[in-house]
Design a protein around this motif. Structure first.
Motif, PDB file in Angstrom:
ATOM      1  N   UNK A 188       0.798  -1.227   0.000  1.00 49.62           N
ATOM      2  CA  UNK A 188       0.000   0.000   0.000  1.00 49.62           C
ATOM      3  C   UNK A 188       0.829   1.276   0.000  1.00 49.62           C
ATOM      4  N   UNK A 189       2.168   1.162   0.108  1.00 54.26           N
ATOM      5  CA  UNK A 189       3.025   2.350   0.097  1.00 54.26           C
ATOM      6  C   UNK A 189       3.098   2.987  -1.288  1.00 54.26           C
ATOM      7  N   UNK A 190       2.737   2.241  -2.313  1.00 55.92           N
ATOM      8  CA  UNK A 190       2.689   2.803  -3.662  1.00 55.92           C
ATOM      9  C   UNK A 190       4.053   2.901  -4.327  1.00 55.92           C
ATOM     10  N   UNK A 191       4.090   3.702  -5.380  1.00 51.67           N
ATOM     11  CA  UNK A 191       5.285   3.857  -6.203  1.00 51.67           C
ATOM     12  C   UNK A 191       6.241   4.860  -5.580  1.00 51.67           C
ATOM     13  N   UNK A 192       7.523   4.553  -5.633  1.00 52.70           N
ATOM     14  CA  UNK A 192       8.576   5.440  -5.134  1.00 52.70           C
ATOM     15  C   UNK A 192       9.595   5.658  -6.246  1.00 52.70           C
ATOM     16  N   UNK A 193      10.127   6.877  -6.328  1.00 48.59           N
ATOM     17  CA  UNK A 193      11.104   7.165  -7.378  1.00 48.59           C
ATOM     18  C   UNK A 193      12.189   8.149  -6.943  1.00 48.59           C
ATOM     19  N   UNK A 194      12.084   8.736  -5.765  1.00 49.99           N
ATOM     20  CA  UNK A 194      13.027   9.766  -5.330  1.00 49.99           C
ATOM     21  C   UNK A 194      14.135   9.178  -4.459  1.00 49.99           C
ATOM     22  N   UNK A 195      15.359   9.676  -4.661  1.00 53.39           N
ATOM     23  CA  UNK A 195      16.494   9.222  -3.875  1.00 53.39           C
ATOM     24  C   UNK A 195      16.210   9.454  -2.396  1.00 53.39           C
ATOM     25  N   UNK A 196      16.512   8.442  -1.583  1.00 51.25           N
ATOM     26  CA  UNK A 196      16.280   8.528  -0.145  1.00 51.25           C
ATOM     27  C   UNK A 196      14.957   7.949   0.309  1.00 51.25           C
ATOM     28  N   UNK A 197      14.015   7.739  -0.605  1.00 54.72           N
ATOM     29  CA  UNK A 197      12.739   7.130  -0.215  1.00 54.72           C
ATOM     30  C   UNK A 197      12.956   5.638   0.044  1.00 54.72           C
ATOM     31  N   UNK A 198      12.171   5.098   0.949  1.00 56.35           N
ATOM     32  CA  UNK A 198      12.290   3.680   1.280  1.00 56.35           C
ATOM     33  C   UNK A 198      10.927   3.003   1.297  1.00 56.35           C
ATOM     34  N   UNK A 199      10.968   1.717   1.078  1.00 61.61           N
ATOM     35  CA  UNK A 199       9.802   0.849   1.227  1.00 61.61           C
ATOM     36  C   UNK A 199      10.236  -0.246   2.193  1.00 61.61           C
ATOM     37  N   UNK A 200       9.423  -0.526   3.194  1.00 58.46           N
ATOM     38  CA  UNK A 200       9.790  -1.524   4.195  1.00 58.46           C
ATOM     39  C   UNK A 200       8.672  -2.524   4.391  1.00 58.46           C
ATOM     40  N   UNK A 201       9.047  -3.789   4.450  1.00 57.93           N
ATOM     41  CA  UNK A 201       8.127  -4.865   4.811  1.00 57.93           C
ATOM     42  C   UNK A 201       8.675  -5.461   6.103  1.00 57.93           C
TER      43      UNK A 201
END
Length: 122
Positions: free
Chosen positions: A89-102
């Motif tokens: 549900x975090x969606x799309x990320x494209x910027x430096x420094x952004x993270x996705x965590x499971x």
């Protein structure tokens, strides 16, 4: 007199809202787009993904699996077999420094690369 305070409060709220939107837009323009994503499992780097190539990746841990999708320079978790699916549900990320965590799977995706900021510190 009470009507004047209400009008003043409304104007203040609108000004703060507009200022917040302007700040958000400026930050989106300042943050560079990343071109690679580092994938960590249990705090260990397991793969660096090139975000310029559209592809799908499967990451399996002893806690479960995640499907990571790269499309048009953006990355997201397309599917996960954890109960809450917060990373999906975090969606799309494209910027430096952004993270996705499971967190149940201890999988972290951190976007790297992109152009450097033009900051000169002396």
């Amino acid at each position: 007199m009470a009507g004047w305070f209400r009008k003043k409060d409304l104007i203040l709220c609108v000004v703060l809202l507009v200022a917040g939107i302007i700040c958000w837009l400026v930050m989106r323009l300042v943050l560079p787009t990343g071109n690679t994503a580092d994938v960590y499992i249990d705090d260990k780097l397991v793969q660096t993904i090139d975000m310029t190539v559209d592809d799908t990746y499967e990451f399996n841990t002893d806690r479960g699996s995640n499907t990571v999708v790269v499309e048009s320079g953006k990355i997201s978790v397309g599917d996960a077999d954890c109960p809450d699916k917060v990373c999906v549900n975090m969606g799309w990320k494209s910027r430096r420094g952004e993270t996705i965590a499971c967190l149940p799977h201890k999988l972290v995706i951190e976007i790297q690369g992109g152009r450097e900021r033009d900051i000169d510190v002396q």
